[in-house]
Design a protein around this motif. Structure first.
Motif, mmCIF file in Angstrom:
data_model
loop_
_atom_site.group_PDB
_atom_site.id
_atom_site.type_symbol
_atom_site.label_atom_id
_atom_site.label_comp_id
_atom_site.label_asym_id
_atom_site.label_seq_id
_atom_site.Cartn_x
_atom_site.Cartn_y
_atom_site.Cartn_z
ATOM 1 N N MET A 197 43.719 38.468 45.984
ATOM 2 C CA MET A 197 43.003 37.479 45.092
ATOM 3 C C MET A 197 43.343 37.202 43.772
ATOM 4 N N THR A 198 44.504 36.383 43.860
ATOM 5 C CA THR A 198 45.320 36.190 42.660
ATOM 6 C C THR A 198 44.339 35.275 41.502
ATOM 7 N N HIS A 199 43.571 34.382 42.089
ATOM 8 C CA HIS A 199 42.672 33.531 41.297
ATOM 9 C C HIS A 199 41.416 34.159 40.954
ATOM 10 N N VAL A 200 40.986 35.182 41.832
ATOM 11 C CA VAL A 200 39.418 35.842 41.809
ATOM 12 C C VAL A 200 39.865 37.229 41.859
ATOM 13 N N SER A 201 39.211 37.902 40.940
ATOM 14 C CA SER A 201 39.430 39.453 40.975
ATOM 15 C C SER A 201 38.057 39.973 41.324
ATOM 16 N N TYR A 202 37.927 41.140 42.134
ATOM 17 C CA TYR A 202 36.826 41.763 42.557
ATOM 18 C C TYR A 202 36.646 42.960 42.212
ATOM 19 N N THR A 203 35.595 43.483 41.650
ATOM 20 C CA THR A 203 35.121 44.589 41.175
ATOM 21 C C THR A 203 33.910 44.930 41.852
ATOM 22 N N ARG A 204 33.729 46.235 41.682
ATOM 23 C CA ARG A 204 32.266 46.911 41.917
ATOM 24 C C ARG A 204 31.616 47.501 40.702
ATOM 25 N N HIS A 205 30.485 47.244 40.353
ATOM 26 C CA HIS A 205 29.453 47.876 39.219
ATOM 27 C C HIS A 205 28.289 48.340 39.945
ATOM 28 N N GLY A 206 28.427 49.568 40.594
ATOM 29 C CA GLY A 206 27.677 50.148 41.505
ATOM 30 C C GLY A 206 27.452 49.549 42.462
ATOM 31 N N ASP A 207 26.040 49.341 43.088
ATOM 32 C CA ASP A 207 25.957 48.121 44.014
ATOM 33 C C ASP A 207 26.029 46.650 44.046
ATOM 34 N N ILE A 208 26.549 46.236 42.854
ATOM 35 C CA ILE A 208 26.608 44.913 42.660
ATOM 36 C C ILE A 208 28.045 44.674 42.449
ATOM 37 N N ALA A 209 28.411 43.484 43.431
ATOM 38 C CA ALA A 209 30.020 43.232 43.427
ATOM 39 C C ALA A 209 30.088 42.096 42.496
ATOM 40 N N VAL A 210 31.348 41.843 41.767
ATOM 41 C CA VAL A 210 31.656 40.842 40.721
ATOM 42 C C VAL A 210 32.733 40.052 41.135
ATOM 43 N N ALA A 211 32.740 39.007 41.405
ATOM 44 C CA ALA A 211 33.804 38.025 41.614
ATOM 45 C C ALA A 211 34.302 37.345 40.098
ATOM 46 N N THR A 212 35.261 37.527 39.608
ATOM 47 C CA THR A 212 35.513 36.872 38.354
ATOM 48 C C THR A 212 36.737 36.010 38.439
ATOM 49 N N VAL A 213 36.398 34.597 38.569
ATOM 50 C CA VAL A 213 37.480 33.550 38.546
ATOM 51 C C VAL A 213 38.432 33.421 37.307
ATOM 52 N N ASN A 214 39.572 33.387 37.630
ATOM 53 C CA ASN A 214 40.596 33.227 36.714
ATOM 54 C C ASN A 214 41.808 32.213 37.313
ATOM 55 N N ASN A 215 41.380 31.020 36.801
ATOM 56 C CA ASN A 215 42.420 29.865 37.062
ATOM 57 C C ASN A 215 42.571 28.831 36.038
ATOM 58 N N PRO A 216 43.169 29.678 34.822
ATOM 59 C CA PRO A 216 43.057 28.701 33.562
ATOM 60 C C PRO A 216 43.929 27.271 33.603
ATOM 61 N N PRO A 217 43.676 26.445 32.774
ATOM 62 C CA PRO A 217 42.804 26.606 31.487
ATOM 63 C C PRO A 217 40.990 26.476 32.052
ATOM 64 N N VAL A 218 40.981 25.635 32.904
ATOM 65 C CA VAL A 218 39.421 25.292 33.058
ATOM 66 C C VAL A 218 38.836 26.134 34.314
ATOM 67 N N ASN A 219 39.611 26.979 35.104
ATOM 68 C CA ASN A 219 38.965 27.342 36.592
ATOM 69 C C ASN A 219 38.865 26.382 37.281
ATOM 70 N N ALA A 220 39.737 25.234 37.548
ATOM 71 C CA ALA A 220 39.425 24.182 38.398
ATOM 72 C C ALA A 220 39.529 24.727 39.884
ATOM 73 N N LEU A 221 38.777 23.943 40.736
ATOM 74 C CA LEU A 221 38.570 24.544 42.080
ATOM 75 C C LEU A 221 39.835 24.299 43.194
ATOM 76 N N SER A 222 41.019 24.832 42.603
ATOM 77 C CA SER A 222 42.118 24.718 43.342
ATOM 78 C C SER A 222 42.167 25.274 44.676
ATOM 79 N N LEU A 223 43.063 25.203 45.486
ATOM 80 C CA LEU A 223 43.101 25.970 46.825
ATOM 81 C C LEU A 223 42.996 27.336 46.648
ATOM 82 N N GLY A 224 44.082 27.798 45.554
ATOM 83 C CA GLY A 224 43.980 29.355 45.378
ATOM 84 C C GLY A 224 42.736 29.807 45.276
#
Length: 695
Positions: free
Chosen positions: A1-28
């Motif tokens: 997930m090069t444009h989105v990192s996936y982590t766990r905080h207990g029983d809550i998953a977090v998807a962090t978007v990383n597509n600088p500069p504005v996190n546009a909705l690209s295919l990746g």
């Protein structure tokens, strides 16, 4: 997930978007989001998912370059479907901006939390588009149809706190956004907050009076003339109030595709990129000099408006005129303009007071001695301007930039009156200067690169759209205006009337006809310029005396209550006396009048614009075809949904435009000599810039 990192905080998953500069909705990014959604769904230890933006923003929207292209999967639609079908609640954590498709991504989540300074919105309509990811269906369910109509057809940003009041944002973060988002997710999974399905929510869309939509259409009918998207938006918001979410969403998708492939959207997207390209100078790398104080010479209408531009941007201004009386009139005009802005609600009183306090008046040249930039806005006469520049050169500090607001005159001749030609350039503001966004920055042959860079940086400070023009008569805008204005005058001689021509132009999309515009500007101003130019005019070239005859009658436009039209207040009324004058001029010149079809009037005027634009481009007066379009849309009322004269010609087909110009040349003579660039651009498939010789 090069444009989105996936982590766990207990029983809550977090998807962090990383597509600088504005996190546009690209295919990746879309692929990464889908993987995160599927991972959270497949993990039995995950009870909820938080989607949050990395960097400075959430998801600012779709990539504009993708519009009109085939969808690549996973599409935004597929992601929205996955979010809506998720058995585990999803929380969108918004900071920075969430616009367009980025906002629809958040609206598809069951819950939303935002930073206090975040902004959301549906700006698609400004590009001839409309929400395509469910926006017209979510907004009425969350905020009610009245709010939905304003937000989705206006396209303006909405502050997070306002969105919270409306019910579009569920919580405003009080601490760190991610920590508060995790708390919200825990409240949902623990049952502290109830489960909900917003697609089935009908509280705010029940029993809506259809008259709401009819009235909204009626109110905006004139404003939306020539547009497609806002009408489609209203249809879809109305459908949300009577159809299921799925049915309304299908209707929205079809309407979006229609807008996406419309000429209006193509035109507006062209202008979006053209405005951003206009500020780029390929041959200027110098750093802009700081500008902290301004001088403006001339307290008339233009000078007063220019002073307001700088004061509104937070810069102190000294306004200079030759007498206390003239200065008092200028300051009264400025104060009146601010009072009007406050009364209309476009400016708070505190901001108006602060801006007015930044402007001080003087009748002494020495008051400008410390200014970093001095803008001259006096009478359009070369001798007068040269005299003013000699005075300014004598008192201005060595590094000060001297700018002229001339709309036609030779910048180099004005610069020649000073000892600092490298510090002289044109800053052609458009009236009213404190309102109009366009600024023609005129580069003289001796203007230094640093001077030009400083002017462009200052334009950004003023929030103006700056377009570079080389030093040539009329620059970009007024040179084209002269070309198509001349043809309009000839059309009068041949059988048209001012009101017919004005109607044709307004039906095409101009906010005002040519002759009504002349009346508003004042016919005497251009008359004096013509009187200066006529002694050097080539005798063999056709010249229409109609405008001169009108001025000789003392008819100077709105300010005298008579011009091409009679005026009742500001209401223009066709005047038989003017028609009689025109007919008599035709007879005097031996021109047999005839009925001229509207289609011929429109084609002749627009072809004159395009052919003159091609000359301007070939001569290097404008750097790009898009620069000409930006000038004409933002300064002369060319309808944005038509893209500007050069884009219009390209869309119409340059081969047919070239053929028409050739035919007009045979019929009407030298003014219609086809630009060689017009023929080359037609051969290049309609690409003006590709037809230019390499630099």
């Amino acid at each position: 997930m090069t444009h989105v990192s996936y982590t766990r905080h207990g029983d809550i998953a977090v998807a962090t978007v990383n597509n600088p500069p504005v996190n546009a909705l690209s295919l990746g990014l879309r692929q990464g989001l889908m993987q995160a959604i599927e991972a959270s769904r497949a993990d039995a230890g995950v009870r909820a998912l938080v989607i949050i933006g990395g960097g400075s923003t959430f998801v600012a929207g779709a990539d504009i370059n993708d519009f009109g292209k085939p969808y690549e999967e996973p599409s935004l639609y597929a992601i929205i479907d996955a979010l809506m079908a998720s058995s585990k609640p999803v929380v969108a954590a918004i900071h920075g901006t969430a616009f367009g498709g980025g906002l629809e991504l958040a609206l598809s989540c069951q819950w939303r939390i935002a930073s206090p300074d975040a902004q959301i919105g549906q700006p698609e309509v400004k590009l001839g588009l409309m929400p395509g990811g469910g926006g017209t269906q979510w907004w009425p369910r969350l905020a009610g149809p009245a709010v939905a109509l304003e937000v989705t057809t206006g396209g303006n940003p909405v502050a997070a706190r306002q969105a919270h009041e409306w019910g579009v944002i569920d919580r405003i973060a009080e601490g760190k956004l991610l920590e508060d988002a995790l708390v919200l997710a825990q409240d949902v999974v623990s049952g502290t907050l109830p489960a909900r399905n917003l697609a089935e929510s009908t509280d705010k869309i029940r029993s809506v009076d259809p008259a709401l939509f009819d009235e909204f259409r009626r109110k905006n009918q004139r404003k939306w003339k020539g547009q497609l998207a806002p009408w489609k938006i209203v249809d879809c918001v109305e459908a949300a109030c009577r159809l299921s979410f799925a049915e309304g969403f299908r209707l929205e998708k079809d309407a979006f595709r229609e807008c996406e492939h419309s000429y209006q959207s193509r035109s507006l997207i062209h202008l979006f990129f053209a405005e951003r390209a206009a500020g780029k100078l390929p041959d200027v790398t110098d750093t802009a000099a700081p500008v902290a104080s301004i001088g403006v010479v001339g307290a008339g209408t233009m000078g007063a408006g220019i002073a307001m531009c700088f004061a509104n941007a937070g810069l102190p201004v000294t306004l200079l005129d030759t007498s206390d009386e003239a200065l008092a009139r200028g300051m009264k005009l400025i104060a009146g303009n601010y009072a009007t802005s406050v009364s209309r609600g476009s400016m708070p009183q505190s901001r108006a007071d602060a801006a007015l306090a930044r402007i001080r008046g003087s009748t002494e040249d020495s008051a400008l001695a410390d200014a970093d930039l001095i803008v001259e806005a006096v009478f359009e006469d070369m001798a007068i301007k040269q005299t003013v520049f000699r005075r300014l050169d004598a008192i201005a500090k060595p590094g000060a930039i001297l700018a002229t607001n001339t709309s036609t005159l030779d910048i180099d001749a004005i610069a020649g009156a000073t000892s600092r030609p490298g510090k002289v350039l044109g800053l052609h503001f458009f009236s009213p200067a404190n309102v109009m966004r366009l600024l023609e920055v005129v580069r003289g042959p001796r203007t230094a690169p640093e001077t030009l860079a400083t002017a462009m940086a200052l334009a950004r400070t003023l929030r103006k759209i700056a377009v570079i023009s080389a030093n040539a008569y009329g620059f970009i805008g007024n040179r084209i205006l002269a070309a198509y204005g001349r043809e309009a005058d000839f059309l009068l001689e041949e059988g048209a009337t001012p009101w017919q021509i004005d109607r044709v132009l307004t039906e095409f999309g101009f906010p005002m006809g040519l002759f009504a515009m002349r009346d508003m500007a004042g016919l005497d101003v251009i008359w004096r310029i013509r009187q200066q130019e006529n002694p050097t005019r080539a005798a063999h070239l056709r010249y229409s005396p109609i405008a001169d005859r009108i001025c000789e009658m003392g008819r100077f436009g709105q300010k005298t209550g008579r011009g091409y039209y009679l005026y009742d207040g500001r209401t223009a009324i066709p005047d038989p006396e003017i028609e009689t004058l025109i007919v008599s001029v035709s007879a005097e010149l031996g021109i047999a009048r005839k009925d001229i079809p509207d289609t011929e009037i429109l084609q002749r005027l627009l072809c004159a614009m395009a052919n003159e634009g091609a000359r301007i481009l070939a001569e290097g007066v404008a750097l790009r075809a898009g620069d000409i379009d930006v000038v004409y849309v933002n300064g002369y009322g060319f309808p944005a949904t038509r893209g500007g004269p050069m884009w219009w010609a390209r869309e119409a087909g340059l081969t047919s435009i070239h053929d028409a110009v050739v035919a007009y040349h045979r019929q009407h003579g030298d003014y219609w000599t086809p630009s060689p660039l017009l023929a080359r651009a037609a051969e290049c498939g309609g690409d003006w810039d590709a037809a230019l010789p390499p630099v």
